[in-house]
Design an enzyme around this catalytic site. Structure first.
Site, short mmCIF file in Angstrom:
data_model
loop_
_atom_site.label_atom_id
_atom_site.label_comp_id
_atom_site.label_asym_id
_atom_site.label_seq_id
_atom_site.Cartn_x
_atom_site.Cartn_y
_atom_site.Cartn_z
N ASP A 186 0.80 -1.22 0.00
CA ASP A 186 0.00 0.00 0.00
C ASP A 186 0.84 1.28 0.00
O ASP A 186 0.37 2.34 0.39
CB ASP A 186 -0.97 0.00 1.17
CG ASP A 186 -0.28 0.02 2.52
OD1 ASP A 186 0.95 -0.11 2.56
OD2 ASP A 186 -0.98 0.18 3.53
N GLU A 187 2.06 1.19 -0.47
CA GLU A 187 2.91 2.37 -0.55
C GLU A 187 3.81 2.25 -1.77
O GLU A 187 4.41 1.21 -1.99
CB GLU A 187 3.76 2.49 0.72
CG GLU A 187 4.56 3.75 0.79
CD GLU A 187 5.20 3.95 2.16
OE1 GLU A 187 5.83 4.99 2.33
OE2 GLU A 187 5.06 3.09 3.05
#
Length: 145
Positions: free
Chosen positions: A47-48
């Site tokens: 998620d990054e």
């Protein structure tokens, strides 16, 4: 501790298993979008992501003011976020700056589902940094504050 008492008061709580395979599948949909802008993007977690947009923008080959560059970056960031939402149904927060660290700080400013782009001038960057708590700088915690 009375501060945490409210955190455990639930009328109804549904706990489900985590589906890591599905999580990775959805992240890959976002990665398809990011790859269009930076084929070598960095994804330290599902998620990054970090994009180096230098080649995409080629600002050093064009005559533009810092404000025009920031405006183009704003529009592109918005487009990327819209593409990710359309493809993966994920909202994305984004940040842009002259370094990965500043971009990361910017991405945290308007969460969730927002963005912040720094104009690449010393004056603007210093003015922005002066609005932040020192704790927003990675690696600085209570003992260094």
């Amino acid at each position: 501790d009375k501060r945490y008492d409210k955190a455990f008061e639930f009328e109804e709580l549904l706990v489900t298993d985590v589906d890591f395979d599905r999580y990775a599948e959805i992240a890959k949909l976002g990665h398809e979008v990011y790859r269009k802008y930076d084929p070598d993007f960095l994804a330290p977690s599902s998620d990054e992501v970090y994009l180096n947009m230098t080649e995409y923008f080629k600002f050093d080959e064009r005559e533009m003011t810092p404000e025009e560059k920031a405006d183009e970056m704003e529009k592109t960031m918005k487009k990327i976020r819209e593409e990710v939402f359309e493809k993966a149904k994920l909202t994305v927060s984004g940040g842009g700056g002259p370094s990965m660290r500043l971009a990361k700080i910017c991405s945290d400013v308007n969460k969730p589902n927002g963005q912040k782009i720094l104009t690449f001038t010393s004056e603007y960057i210093l003015k922005f940094l002066n609005t932040l708590s020192i704790r927003k700088i990675g690696g600085i915690g209570a003992s260094m504050e």
